[in-house]
Enzyme design. Structure first.
Site, PDB file in Angstrom:
ATOM      1  CB  SER A   1      41.060  67.066  54.027  1.00 23.85           C
ATOM      2  OG  SER A   1      40.244  66.546  53.023  1.00 23.85           O
TER       3      SER A   1
ATOM      4  CB  SER B   1      37.468  62.007  53.103  1.00 21.55           C
ATOM      5  OG  SER B   1      36.922  62.298  51.877  1.00 21.55           O
TER       6      SER B   1
ATOM      7  CG  ASP C   1      34.709  64.000  50.864  1.00 17.61           C
ATOM      8  OD1 ASP C   1      34.016  63.176  50.246  1.00 17.61           O
ATOM      9  OD2 ASP C   1      35.650  64.627  50.346  1.00 17.61           O
TER      10      ASP C   1
ATOM     11  CE1 TYR D   1      35.612  67.918  43.933  1.00 19.19           C
ATOM     12  CE2 TYR D   1      35.160  70.219  44.354  1.00 19.19           C
ATOM     13  CZ  TYR D   1      34.848  68.889  44.522  1.00 19.19           C
ATOM     14  OH  TYR D   1      33.754  68.537  45.281  1.00 19.19           O
TER      15      TYR D   1
HETATM   16  C1  GLA Z   1      36.053  65.269  46.807  1.00 12.05           C
HETATM   17  C2  GLA Z   1      35.107  66.296  47.428  1.00 12.05           C
HETATM   18  C3  GLA Z   1      33.685  65.762  47.536  1.00 12.05           C
HETATM   19  C4  GLA Z   1      33.203  65.169  46.216  1.00 12.05           C
HETATM   20  C5  GLA Z   1      34.262  64.238  45.625  1.00 12.05           C
HETATM   21  C6  GLA Z   1      33.899  63.779  44.245  1.00 12.05           C
HETATM   22  O1  GLA Z   1      36.199  64.166  47.657  1.00 12.05           O
HETATM   23  O2  GLA Z   1      35.557  66.673  48.704  1.00 12.05           O
HETATM   24  O3  GLA Z   1      32.811  66.788  47.974  1.00 12.05           O
HETATM   25  O4  GLA Z   1      32.838  66.173  45.313  1.00 12.05           O
HETATM   26  O5  GLA Z   1      35.537  64.833  45.564  1.00 12.05           O
HETATM   27  O6  GLA Z   1      32.760  63.002  44.271  1.00 12.05           O
END
Ligand code: GLA
Length: 380
Positions: free
Chosen positions: A126, A124, A170, A220
């Site tokens: 981002s 994360s 995240d 996603y």
């Molecule tokens: C990414 C997204 C999160 C979550 C995960 C999967 O990291 O940013 O919000 O959905 O995938 O758990």
């Protein structure tokens, strides 16, 4: 890139003392793809993230330096729109645009950032960058946003400027992380119960596949749509509201693929709550089993894993001293999270590095992380 290097670069370039912000990446113990289904997740901020230096600008435009990437962007606050294939730039522009939508007027600023988490590694970076920008601008310009408002700004930036309809996990973990704690977050009302994580003679180890397969963003969004469709077929607000038995009634009305995905989400929500119980009882064995089950669901039911992640989880299973492992984050690359005996760490690192290299002909990376505080001012 560390905080000192970023601060020095800023001072040298702009001849002023910047406001320094640190915004961490996150790990997630368990609860994957449950956040946008208004379910439960169990993340923690880590001691790796983004360092950002901010000050107001003396010129009419904003200047941004991504030091690790050696890239630069100049833009005007009069015209903030997403860039095609903008990469990191869209995270920043997105946050700026979301702030503007909330009727706050910004003044031109300079920003220099870098960090010690790789972009796209499933940690994360981002969300860490978005939060750093939201927090930094809020402080610098006294915008009066609460941390809760800031994470929604960060999330919407991702929806509108990056095109990923992400949940809130995240941004929440990065903003609200607590030292030595993981946060059992209820994504419906966005409140969390902090759990002290003391794994005694065990520890967490992250292994990065160093791949990010390109289908990840579209896959996603597609899964999010499928989940929402199943929830609406059953007249509930989100999959969070269902038990596995509720799903049987629509078995003939949805594809078997969609059925399995919804089933996975419902089961994963249950696993998160069980993980909380296991931690309270110090039952590392049970926690580990839940991690392996989560991976199996992500691999076969939700179908967001990939060959490299599956290989790392299988490699973990071959040692009885590894209690559990699973892919972490959105999937199609990024990291696995492993819980293993401390004594085993060094030999596990050697084995997995060698096996991965032999199989894929490139390297994995291994991170030992500490659970840490969330986004805030950085004081050196
Ligand atoms: C990414 C997204 C999160 C979550 C995960 C999967 O990291 O940013 O919000 O959905 O995938 O758990």
């Amino acid at each position: 890139m560390n905080a000192n290097e970023i601060e020095s670069f800023f001072k040298h370039h702009y001849d002023s003392q910047p406001l320094m912000v640190f915004s961490p990446g996150r790990l997630n113990l368990i609860g994957e793809h449950t956040d946008y289904n208004e379910g439960f997740v169990f993340p923690a901020a880590i001691d790796k993230g983004i360092y950002a230096a901010f000050d107001k600008s003396k010129t009419p435009t904003c200047m941004v330096h991504a030091l690790d990437l050696d890239e630069f962007m100049e833009f005007s606050l009069e015209k903030v729109t997403p860039l095609t294939r903008g990469g990191w730039k869209n995270y920043i522009l997105g946050v700026v645009s979301e702030i503007q939508k909330r009727n706050k007027s910004l003044v031109p600023f300079n920003l220099v950032f870098g960090g010690d988490i790789p972009l796209g590694a499933g940690l994360s970076s981002s969300a860490a960058l978005e939060n750093a920008v939201a927090y930094g601008l809020n402080e610098l310009m006294d915008l009066g946003f609460t941390k809760n408002e800031m994470i929604l700004i960060s999330q919407k930036a991702e929806h509108h400027f990056v095109g990923v309809k992400c949940g809130i996990m995240d941004q929440f973990a990065s903003m609200f992380g607590e030292k030595n704690k993981a946060l059992l977050l209820d994504c419906r009302n966005i409140t969390a119960e902090p759990f002290t994580i003391d794994l005694q003679d065990h520890q967490i180890l992250l292994v990065n596949t160093n791949v990010k397969h390109s289908l990840s963003d579209s896959a996603y969004n597609k899964r999010r749509e499928i989940c929402e469709k199943v929830a609406s077929l059953l007249n509930v607000k989100a999959l969070r509201d269902l038990k596995t038995s509720d799903l049987h009634t629509i078995k003939d009305k949805v594809s078997s693929e969609a059925y399995q995905m919804a089933l996975y989400v419902i089961e994963e929500n249950e696993r998160v709550l069980k993980a909380g119980e296991a931690i309270k009882k110090n039952d590392i064995g049970e926690l580990g089993r839940l991690l392996y089950q989560s991976h199996k669901g992500l691999q076969h039911q939700y179908k967001v894993s990939c060959e490299e992640l599956d290989f790392l989880v299988e490699a973990a299973k071959s040692s009885s001293k590894v209690k559990g492992a699973r892919m972490m984050g959105g999937g199609f690359g990024g990291c696995t999270i492993n819980i293993l005996e401390k004594d085993e760490v060094s030999s596990f690192k050697d084995q997995i590095t060698k096996a991965y290299r032999e199989k894929f002909n490139f390297e994995c990376s291994i991170y030992e992380v500490k659970l840490s505080d969330g986004t805030g001012k950085y004081i050196s």
